[in-house]
Structure formats: C-alpha cells, structure tokens
Design an enzyme around this catalytic site. Structure first.
Site, PDB file in Angstrom:
ATOM      1  N   ARG A 126      32.664  88.959  96.003  1.00 22.33           N
ATOM      2  CA  ARG A 126      33.647  88.261  95.173  1.00 22.33           C
ATOM      3  C   ARG A 126      32.978  87.241  94.264  1.00 22.33           C
ATOM      4  O   ARG A 126      32.037  86.564  94.647  1.00 22.33           O
ATOM      5  CB  ARG A 126      34.662  87.521  96.054  1.00 22.33           C
ATOM      6  CG  ARG A 126      35.629  88.398  96.806  1.00 22.33           C
ATOM      7  CD  ARG A 126      36.511  87.523  97.675  1.00 22.33           C
ATOM      8  NE  ARG A 126      37.340  88.309  98.569  1.00 22.33           N
ATOM      9  CZ  ARG A 126      37.866  87.848  99.688  1.00 22.33           C
ATOM     10  NH1 ARG A 126      37.637  86.605 100.062  1.00 22.33           N
ATOM     11  NH2 ARG A 126      38.622  88.628 100.445  1.00 22.33           N
ATOM     12  N   ARG A 170      32.467  83.472 110.053  1.00 23.90           N
ATOM     13  CA  ARG A 170      33.904  83.777 110.123  1.00 23.90           C
ATOM     14  C   ARG A 170      34.151  84.994 111.015  1.00 23.90           C
ATOM     15  O   ARG A 170      35.124  85.027 111.781  1.00 23.90           O
ATOM     16  CB  ARG A 170      34.465  84.030 108.719  1.00 23.90           C
ATOM     17  CG  ARG A 170      34.583  82.779 107.869  1.00 23.90           C
ATOM     18  CD  ARG A 170      34.891  83.109 106.426  1.00 23.90           C
ATOM     19  NE  ARG A 170      36.184  83.780 106.286  1.00 23.90           N
ATOM     20  CZ  ARG A 170      36.594  84.345 105.148  1.00 23.90           C
ATOM     21  NH1 ARG A 170      35.810  84.342 104.087  1.00 23.90           N
ATOM     22  NH2 ARG A 170      37.775  84.915 105.085  1.00 23.90           N
TER      23      ARG A 170
END
Length: 218
Positions: A126, A170
């Site tokens: 991204r 994460r």
C-alpha cells in the site's frame, strides 16, 4: 442478523463488511470507527479511553465492550449488525454473546482465509498520497508514475502501519489473541470458511451465498 467477520489483517474484512452492510441494510461496526467517534466527540467512554492511550497503555476490554454495547442499542441496529474487528479475543466474544442473546445471538462467523505471505504482500504494497490521502498498491493499483499521485501529483508514502516489521507484529498479535476465536465459533457451529485470496466480487458472492436465504429476501 449479527455477523462476525474473522481473518488475518489484510484479508479484506473491512471491504466485505462494507459491501454486506450495503446489501443487507444493516450497519458495519468496527472498533476503529467506534474509538474515533468517541474520541472526537469526547464522550465519557472516549475520555476514559484517552486516559489509557495517553499513558501508552492498552484500552481495557471493558471500555471497548461498553462502546459496542452502546452502539448496538442504537435504532439502526434493530435488524442486526456486521462486526469488523470485534471481538478481538475470547473475553470480548463472550460479552458479545451476552449482548446479542436477547436478539437471537450471533448468526454466523465467516472466516475470510488468507495465507500470511499474501497478507504481507497486500498490506506492505500500500502507498498513500500525503496530500489527498488516495490509496494505491504497487502491484494491484499502481499510479501512472511511480511514487506520484494520479489525482494531485502528491508524494506517495508507506504508512508505518504498513511496513513489514509492523505487519509481522500485527499478525503475531492476531494469532496470539484473535485466532482462538476460530475454535470458539467452530464449537458453536457458526464458523464458515471463505477463500479470501480471490477477487473482491467473488468473495462477496460466496459470503452472500452462505447467509440464510430468508435474510437476503427480507
């Protein structure tokens, strides 16, 4: 109908929750949105959460659970809701069961399955425009000129949350705290596994296909 969407970061839970919300006309509830709302409106729960955040501490489950409880009491949740990013652990899942029990409980818990390396590829690729916030992807949605926004010519950058070391952490947190929910909902016969590696439209069609037909027709 109360749906709990499960899956690793990058599996597309937010996108699918939004599409299902539009189709079923029931709200998408994400903890991120709830925190932003309560913090920006300086609600009692928002101010309480801010005390922990300002100290660098994790916000206790009890505060998050209260935010969700207040949200599902609102009128637009009368027909149900789609939970994206909640529950994150077994304690929150038990609380959600208690909240929704008077209305029939959780209807389904679709698991959008995605391999870890594909999740890494999706998230770390991204890029975001510093000026307008437009989002690109180096593989799936690249700009016409590398590093430059097509809309306003702004610089594209990689957010800290999207850097490899952060994404790996994460995923670690997901497997430590959230993955046990897979077994929890499997034991309740609510788990349905969906292949999240396919295009968005295909994943959405399969999600709709596993819902009770009477819900789609209502």
């Amino acid at each position: 109908m109360y749906l709990v969407l499960l899956g690793v970061p990058g599996a597309g839970k937010g996108t699918q929750a939004r599409l299902l919300s539009e189709k079923l006309q029931i709200p998408q509830i994400s903890t991120g949105d709830l925190f932003r709302y309560n913090l920006s409106h300086e609600t009692e729960l928002g101010l309480l959460a801010k005390q922990y955040m300002d100290r660098g501490d994790l916000v206790p489950d009890e505060v998050t659970i209260q935010m969700v409880a207040e949200r599902i009491r609102q009128e637009d949740c009368a027909r149900g809701a789609i939970f994206d990013g909640f529950p994150r652990n077994l304690n929150q899942a038990t609380a959600l069961d208690q909240m929704t029990a008077p209305h029939g409980g959780i209807s389904l818990a679709p698991l959008i399955h995605l391999e870890d390396e594909e999740a890494m590829r999706r998230i770390t690729g991204r890029r975001v425009c510093r000026q307008c916030g437009a989002v690109y992807h180096v593989e799936f949605n690249p700009p016409a000129r590398e590093g430059i926004c097509d809309i306003d010519g702004g610089e594209l950058y990689q957010r800290d949350d999207d850097k490899p070391e952060t994404v790996r952490n994460r995923l670690y947190v997901y497997y430590k705290q959230t993955a046990p929910l897979i077994g929890y909902y499997f034991a309740k016969s609510l788990l349905v596994e969906i292949d999240g590696s396919r295009p968005i439209e295909e994943v959405n069609r399969e999600l709709l296909s596993v819902l009770p037909q009477d819900v789609l027709e209502s």
